[in-house]
Design a protein around this motif. Structure first.
Motif, PDB file in Angstrom:
ATOM      1  N   MET A  66      57.085  54.670  26.579  1.00 27.95           N
ATOM      2  CA  MET A  66      58.429  55.077  26.245  1.00 27.95           C
ATOM      3  C   MET A  66      59.249  53.830  25.721  1.00 27.95           C
ATOM      4  O   MET A  66      60.094  53.992  24.757  1.00 27.95           O
ATOM      5  CB  MET A  66      59.181  55.498  27.784  1.00 27.95           C
ATOM      6  CG  MET A  66      58.524  57.009  28.152  1.00 27.95           C
ATOM      7  SD  MET A  66      59.290  57.426  29.725  1.00 27.95           S
ATOM      8  CE  MET A  66      61.171  57.544  29.277  1.00 27.95           C
ATOM      9  N   VAL A  67      58.931  52.517  26.265  1.00 30.97           N
ATOM     10  CA  VAL A  67      59.809  51.590  25.893  1.00 30.97           C
ATOM     11  C   VAL A  67      59.282  51.089  24.174  1.00 30.97           C
ATOM     12  O   VAL A  67      60.102  50.881  23.525  1.00 30.97           O
ATOM     13  CB  VAL A  67      59.352  50.341  26.497  1.00 30.97           C
ATOM     14  CG1 VAL A  67      59.730  48.981  26.204  1.00 30.97           C
ATOM     15  CG2 VAL A  67      59.962  50.526  27.985  1.00 30.97           C
ATOM     16  N   ALA A  68      58.155  51.306  23.876  1.00 32.04           N
ATOM     17  CA  ALA A  68      57.541  50.932  22.638  1.00 32.04           C
ATOM     18  C   ALA A  68      58.358  52.198  21.580  1.00 32.04           C
ATOM     19  O   ALA A  68      58.478  51.888  20.471  1.00 32.04           O
ATOM     20  CB  ALA A  68      56.042  51.381  22.593  1.00 32.04           C
ATOM     21  N   ALA A  69      58.477  53.391  22.188  1.00 37.47           N
ATOM     22  CA  ALA A  69      59.102  54.361  21.384  1.00 37.47           C
ATOM     23  C   ALA A  69      60.473  53.849  21.222  1.00 37.47           C
ATOM     24  O   ALA A  69      61.132  54.062  20.012  1.00 37.47           O
ATOM     25  CB  ALA A  69      59.107  55.747  22.105  1.00 37.47           C
ATOM     26  N   VAL A  70      61.146  53.665  21.999  1.00 41.13           N
ATOM     27  CA  VAL A  70      62.537  53.068  22.024  1.00 41.13           C
ATOM     28  C   VAL A  70      62.931  51.843  21.125  1.00 41.13           C
ATOM     29  O   VAL A  70      63.730  51.692  20.174  1.00 41.13           O
ATOM     30  CB  VAL A  70      63.293  52.807  23.521  1.00 41.13           C
ATOM     31  CG1 VAL A  70      64.770  52.238  23.384  1.00 41.13           C
ATOM     32  CG2 VAL A  70      63.376  54.105  24.179  1.00 41.13           C
ATOM     33  N   LEU A  71      61.935  50.941  21.218  1.00 41.60           N
ATOM     34  CA  LEU A  71      61.961  49.759  20.543  1.00 41.60           C
ATOM     35  C   LEU A  71      61.644  50.097  19.019  1.00 41.60           C
ATOM     36  O   LEU A  71      62.437  49.451  18.291  1.00 41.60           O
ATOM     37  CB  LEU A  71      61.021  48.588  20.876  1.00 41.60           C
ATOM     38  CG  LEU A  71      61.416  48.055  22.417  1.00 41.60           C
ATOM     39  CD1 LEU A  71      60.390  47.130  22.921  1.00 41.60           C
ATOM     40  CD2 LEU A  71      62.734  47.010  22.120  1.00 41.60           C
ATOM     41  N   THR A  72      60.746  50.689  18.930  1.00 44.42           N
ATOM     42  CA  THR A  72      60.460  51.047  17.406  1.00 44.42           C
ATOM     43  C   THR A  72      61.401  51.917  16.606  1.00 44.42           C
ATOM     44  O   THR A  72      61.779  51.671  15.563  1.00 44.42           O
ATOM     45  CB  THR A  72      59.179  51.798  17.254  1.00 44.42           C
ATOM     46  OG1 THR A  72      58.129  50.860  18.101  1.00 44.42           O
ATOM     47  CG2 THR A  72      58.323  51.703  15.805  1.00 44.42           C
ATOM     48  N   GLY A  73      61.844  52.852  17.490  1.00 40.62           N
ATOM     49  CA  GLY A  73      63.004  53.944  16.933  1.00 40.62           C
ATOM     50  C   GLY A  73      64.363  53.360  16.796  1.00 40.62           C
ATOM     51  O   GLY A  73      64.888  53.510  15.820  1.00 40.62           O
ATOM     52  N   ALA A  74      64.683  52.392  17.731  1.00 38.88           N
ATOM     53  CA  ALA A  74      66.174  51.932  17.618  1.00 38.88           C
ATOM     54  C   ALA A  74      66.262  50.429  17.336  1.00 38.88           C
ATOM     55  O   ALA A  74      67.250  49.973  16.930  1.00 38.88           O
ATOM     56  CB  ALA A  74      66.603  52.123  19.091  1.00 38.88           C
ATOM     57  N   GLY A  75      65.040  49.621  17.321  1.00 36.16           N
ATOM     58  CA  GLY A  75      65.170  47.955  17.279  1.00 36.16           C
ATOM     59  C   GLY A  75      65.614  47.887  15.714  1.00 36.16           C
ATOM     60  O   GLY A  75      66.466  46.909  15.600  1.00 36.16           O
ATOM     61  N   GLY A  76      65.324  48.493  14.767  1.00 33.64           N
ATOM     62  CA  GLY A  76      65.594  48.195  13.579  1.00 33.64           C
ATOM     63  C   GLY A  76      66.835  48.608  13.276  1.00 33.64           C
ATOM     64  O   GLY A  76      67.715  47.634  12.598  1.00 33.64           O
ATOM     65  N   GLY A  77      67.608  49.466  13.751  1.00 34.32           N
ATOM     66  CA  GLY A  77      68.872  49.932  13.687  1.00 34.32           C
ATOM     67  C   GLY A  77      69.791  49.009  14.314  1.00 34.32           C
ATOM     68  O   GLY A  77      70.900  48.527  13.885  1.00 34.32           O
ATOM     69  N   VAL A  78      69.249  48.379  15.504  1.00 33.59           N
ATOM     70  CA  VAL A  78      70.108  47.395  16.281  1.00 33.59           C
ATOM     71  C   VAL A  78      70.317  46.380  15.553  1.00 33.59           C
ATOM     72  O   VAL A  78      71.220  45.529  15.429  1.00 33.59           O
ATOM     73  CB  VAL A  78      69.377  46.943  17.604  1.00 33.59           C
ATOM     74  CG1 VAL A  78      70.156  45.895  18.387  1.00 33.59           C
ATOM     75  CG2 VAL A  78      69.628  48.275  18.468  1.00 33.59           C
ATOM     76  N   ILE A  79      68.932  45.555  14.952  1.00 32.80           N
ATOM     77  CA  ILE A  79      69.081  44.422  14.028  1.00 32.80           C
ATOM     78  C   ILE A  79      69.958  44.857  12.899  1.00 32.80           C
ATOM     79  O   ILE A  79      70.733  43.756  12.502  1.00 32.80           O
ATOM     80  CB  ILE A  79      67.528  44.234  13.750  1.00 32.80           C
ATOM     81  CG1 ILE A  79      66.845  43.738  14.800  1.00 32.80           C
ATOM     82  CG2 ILE A  79      67.724  42.875  12.668  1.00 32.80           C
ATOM     83  CD1 ILE A  79      65.369  43.468  14.542  1.00 32.80           C
ATOM     84  N   ARG A  80      69.927  46.016  12.305  1.00 28.46           N
ATOM     85  CA  ARG A  80      70.838  46.193  10.963  1.00 28.46           C
ATOM     86  C   ARG A  80      72.289  46.008  11.437  1.00 28.46           C
ATOM     87  O   ARG A  80      72.937  45.365  10.711  1.00 28.46           O
ATOM     88  CB  ARG A  80      70.303  47.772  10.648  1.00 28.46           C
ATOM     89  CG  ARG A  80      71.546  48.192   9.642  1.00 28.46           C
ATOM     90  CD  ARG A  80      71.214  49.536   9.307  1.00 28.46           C
ATOM     91  NE  ARG A  80      71.772  50.086  10.691  1.00 28.46           N
ATOM     92  CZ  ARG A  80      71.443  51.255  11.251  1.00 28.46           C
ATOM     93  NH1 ARG A  80      70.586  52.128  10.371  1.00 28.46           N
ATOM     94  NH2 ARG A  80      72.048  51.918  12.071  1.00 28.46           N
ATOM     95  N   ASP A  81      72.660  46.662  12.347  1.00 32.31           N
ATOM     96  CA  ASP A  81      74.029  46.622  12.888  1.00 32.31           C
ATOM     97  C   ASP A  81      74.639  45.368  13.209  1.00 32.31           C
ATOM     98  O   ASP A  81      75.584  45.067  13.144  1.00 32.31           O
ATOM     99  CB  ASP A  81      74.358  47.545  13.988  1.00 32.31           C
ATOM    100  CG  ASP A  81      73.945  49.163  13.587  1.00 32.31           C
ATOM    101  OD1 ASP A  81      73.813  49.623  12.523  1.00 32.31           O
ATOM    102  OD2 ASP A  81      73.874  49.980  14.415  1.00 32.31           O
ATOM    103  N   LEU A  82      73.836  44.513  14.013  1.00 34.39           N
ATOM    104  CA  LEU A  82      74.128  43.143  14.408  1.00 34.39           C
ATOM    105  C   LEU A  82      74.290  42.314  13.157  1.00 34.39           C
ATOM    106  O   LEU A  82      75.216  41.460  12.810  1.00 34.39           O
ATOM    107  CB  LEU A  82      73.073  42.621  15.191  1.00 34.39           C
ATOM    108  CG  LEU A  82      73.042  43.214  16.677  1.00 34.39           C
ATOM    109  CD1 LEU A  82      71.859  42.650  17.586  1.00 34.39           C
ATOM    110  CD2 LEU A  82      74.163  42.889  17.307  1.00 34.39           C
ATOM    111  N   LEU A  83      73.265  42.407  12.235  1.00 35.98           N
ATOM    112  CA  LEU A  83      73.619  41.536  10.931  1.00 35.98           C
ATOM    113  C   LEU A  83      74.721  42.056   9.919  1.00 35.98           C
ATOM    114  O   LEU A  83      75.304  41.339   9.205  1.00 35.98           O
ATOM    115  CB  LEU A  83      72.250  41.599  10.063  1.00 35.98           C
ATOM    116  CG  LEU A  83      71.035  41.105  10.712  1.00 35.98           C
ATOM    117  CD1 LEU A  83      69.772  41.228   9.897  1.00 35.98           C
ATOM    118  CD2 LEU A  83      71.305  39.484  10.841  1.00 35.98           C
ATOM    119  N   ALA A  84      74.983  43.160  10.174  1.00 36.90           N
ATOM    120  CA  ALA A  84      76.142  43.724   9.418  1.00 36.90           C
ATOM    121  C   ALA A  84      77.548  43.673  10.181  1.00 36.90           C
ATOM    122  O   ALA A  84      78.463  44.161   9.741  1.00 36.90           O
ATOM    123  CB  ALA A  84      75.899  45.263   8.842  1.00 36.90           C
TER     124      ALA A  84
END
Length: 197
Positions: free
Chosen positions: A120-138
């Protein structure tokens, strides 16, 4: 086969999502490509670190880097038509990427014989991780920290994959559609999680 399909779908969706936000934030062409790539591959890289896969594996995905580059290029050069509908299309692409990568991340963890919690953690990290990094950089507050339901759908997809509640690959594609639909509905209908007081 399913692994490659979900990797392809997630890469395209998140590369486009990152590129759209970069263009909306008035990034130059270099910034658009960087944010698109980070969005497409960031979640998987973070997941790999946490479950013990060498980060260098990321650089073996030549085909997906080409796919991401083509996707970002199409958005960059034809962005005027897309940006007028950002709220709708951006949400759609983000929802598709969330669902595809959540399932892909869960499948990887299952293949490594990790615990259900790790799946479940792998699913959340893979599914939401890129979006989190995107939003932080933006310079935006990440969707995962807002009150609308976002990462819960990734975790739910991970739970279903982790419990093996499917017999054939086609069931995973149904899960992709359902997870994407639930994310879009939760955004459109403004479903909310309880907040702290």
């Amino acid at each position: 086969m399913a692994w490659e399909v979900f990797s392809f779908i997630g890469t395209v969706a998140f590369a486009i999502s990152g590129a759209l936000i970069a263009i909306e934030e008035k990034y130059d062409i270099f910034g658009v490509y960087i944010l698109g790539m980070v969005t497409a591959f960031g979640g998987g890289a973070v997941r790999n670190v946490l479950i013990g896969i060498p980060v260098s594996v990321l650089w073996d995905q030549n085909f997906l880097f080409i796919v991401a580059t083509i996707s970002i290029s199409l958005i960059f050069f034809f962005s005027k038509n897309v940006l007028t509908h950002w709220n709708r299309w951006g949400t759609y692409f983000d929802a598709i990427g969330l669902a595809a990568f959540a399932i892909q991340g869960a499948m990887l963890a299952v293949n490594m014989n990790l615990s259900l919690f790790a799946v479940m953690v792998a699913a959340v990290l893979t599914g939401a991780g890129g979006g989190v990094i995107r939003d932080l950089l933006a310079g935006r507050r990440p969707l995962i920290f807002k009150k609308d339901i976002y990462a819960v759908w990734a975790g739910t997809a991970g739970l279903i994959v982790g419990l093996g509640l499917y017999k054939f690959d086609w069931a995973l594609y149904v899960l992709l559609i359902v997870t994407t639909t639930m994310r879009i509905l939760s955004y459109s209908l403004q479903w909310r999680l309880p907040q702290g007081r």
